[in-house]
Design a protein around this motif. Structure first.
Motif, PDB file in Angstrom:
ATOM      1  N   SER A   1       0.737  -0.571  -0.288  1.00 45.08           N
ATOM      2  CA  SER A   1      -0.341  -0.263  -0.044  1.00 45.08           C
ATOM      3  C   SER A   1       0.844   1.069   0.094  1.00 45.08           C
ATOM      4  N   LEU A   2       1.851   1.190   1.155  1.00 44.51           N
ATOM      5  CA  LEU A   2       2.868   2.295   0.931  1.00 44.51           C
ATOM      6  C   LEU A   2       3.464   2.699  -0.544  1.00 44.51           C
ATOM      7  N   GLU A   3       4.286   1.367  -1.293  1.00 44.56           N
ATOM      8  CA  GLU A   3       5.012   1.505  -1.962  1.00 44.56           C
ATOM      9  C   GLU A   3       3.878   2.346  -2.949  1.00 44.56           C
TER      10      GLU A   3
ATOM     11  N   PHE B   1       2.199   6.206  -7.425  1.00 40.67           N
ATOM     12  CA  PHE B   1       1.244   7.166  -7.723  1.00 40.67           C
ATOM     13  C   PHE B   1       1.098   8.290  -7.640  1.00 40.67           C
ATOM     14  N   VAL B   2       2.421   8.971  -5.997  1.00 45.10           N
ATOM     15  CA  VAL B   2       2.403  10.688  -6.099  1.00 45.10           C
ATOM     16  C   VAL B   2       3.311  10.995  -7.088  1.00 45.10           C
ATOM     17  N   GLU B   3       4.244  10.173  -7.004  1.00 43.13           N
ATOM     18  CA  GLU B   3       5.331   9.965  -8.147  1.00 43.13           C
ATOM     19  C   GLU B   3       5.277  10.228  -9.470  1.00 43.13           C
ATOM     20  N   GLU B   4       4.108   9.771  -9.877  1.00 45.47           N
ATOM     21  CA  GLU B   4       3.896   9.299 -11.595  1.00 45.47           C
ATOM     22  C   GLU B   4       2.841  10.663 -12.154  1.00 45.47           C
ATOM     23  N   ASN B   5       1.877  10.886 -11.127  1.00 51.00           N
ATOM     24  CA  ASN B   5       0.562  11.483 -10.825  1.00 51.00           C
ATOM     25  C   ASN B   5       0.663  12.884 -10.296  1.00 51.00           C
ATOM     26  N   GLY B   6       1.514  12.823  -9.528  1.00 47.98           N
ATOM     27  CA  GLY B   6       1.253  13.751  -8.286  1.00 47.98           C
ATOM     28  C   GLY B   6      -0.373  14.208  -7.669  1.00 47.98           C
TER      29      GLY B   6
ATOM     30  N   LEU C   1      -0.136  10.892   6.063  1.00 52.51           N
ATOM     31  CA  LEU C   1       0.442  11.081   5.466  1.00 52.51           C
ATOM     32  C   LEU C   1      -0.132  12.087   4.333  1.00 52.51           C
ATOM     33  N   PRO C   2       0.717  13.499   3.751  1.00 53.88           N
ATOM     34  CA  PRO C   2       0.602  14.597   3.554  1.00 53.88           C
ATOM     35  C   PRO C   2      -0.319  14.425   2.102  1.00 53.88           C
ATOM     36  N   TYR C   3      -1.109  13.346   1.510  1.00 49.57           N
ATOM     37  CA  TYR C   3      -1.398  13.891   0.491  1.00 49.57           C
ATOM     38  C   TYR C   3      -2.856  14.500   0.987  1.00 49.57           C
ATOM     39  N   LYS C   4      -3.557  14.787   0.167  1.00 48.23           N
ATOM     40  CA  LYS C   4      -5.183  14.918  -0.047  1.00 48.23           C
ATOM     41  C   LYS C   4      -5.809  14.936  -1.434  1.00 48.23           C
ATOM     42  N   SER C   5      -5.715  13.963  -2.336  1.00 47.82           N
ATOM     43  CA  SER C   5      -6.478  13.020  -2.666  1.00 47.82           C
ATOM     44  C   SER C   5      -7.075  12.331  -2.668  1.00 47.82           C
TER      45      SER C   5
ATOM     46  N   VAL D   1      -5.197   9.333  -4.402  1.00 44.49           N
ATOM     47  CA  VAL D   1      -3.378   8.580  -4.085  1.00 44.49           C
ATOM     48  C   VAL D   1      -3.868   7.621  -2.981  1.00 44.49           C
ATOM     49  N   TYR D   2      -4.969   7.846  -2.243  1.00 42.55           N
ATOM     50  CA  TYR D   2      -5.232   6.716  -0.915  1.00 42.55           C
ATOM     51  C   TYR D   2      -6.267   5.028  -1.775  1.00 42.55           C
ATOM     52  N   GLU D   3      -6.816   5.627  -2.712  1.00 38.41           N
ATOM     53  CA  GLU D   3      -7.586   4.603  -3.184  1.00 38.41           C
ATOM     54  C   GLU D   3      -5.772   3.951  -4.046  1.00 38.41           C
TER      55      GLU D   3
END
Length: 127
Positions: free
Chosen positions: A34-36, A41-46, A91-95, A98-100
């Motif tokens: 999950s973490l990986e 996802f964040v590296e590829e899509n933001g 984690l600092p993500y908002k989208s 990302v969590y999905e």
């Protein structure tokens, strides 16, 4: 007058040590996947998509894996009867995307061990 026989839940059998170790390893592998997946996802899509989140739901509250989650204090009971595990808290993500992605990787890892679950996504303000 007719009598009705009421059935009461019986005590669940204790899990064997081997099962506890196996399910603990499955949980650790699923967390890692999950973490990986989230980082990839964040590296590829933001992190620029609609704000929200996602969580994993286990529908069978008596499944051995869910029983282990309860013992370890992972997750919480849902009003509708499932067991909810919110991944990636802190984690600092908002989208929600990302969590999905993280939740989907978590579930895919568990499917390899025949553990069934599903992902629920939500937008901010919906949960």
């Amino acid at each position: 007058m007719s009598a009705t026989i009421l059935t009461f839940p019986t005590k669940q059998n204790a899990m064997s040590r081997r099962d506890v170790i196996s399910f603990s390893e499955a949980l650790d592998a699923a967390w890692d996947a999950s973490l990986e997946a989230t980082n990839v996802f964040v590296e590829e899509n933001g992190d620029y998509f609609s704000e929200g989140g996602a969580y994993v739901v286990f529908d069978d509250l008596n499944a051995p894996f869910v029983r282990l989650l309860k013992v370890k204090g992972v997750g919480e009971a849902m009003i509708c009867g499932g067991w909810k595990v919110s991944l990636l808290l802190g984690l600092p993500y908002k989208s929600s995307c990302v969590y999905e992605a993280g939740c989907n990787a978590f579930i895919e890892e568990l499917k390899l061990r025949n553990i069934s679950a599903r992902v629920v996504t939500y937008e901010d303000g919906e949960e």
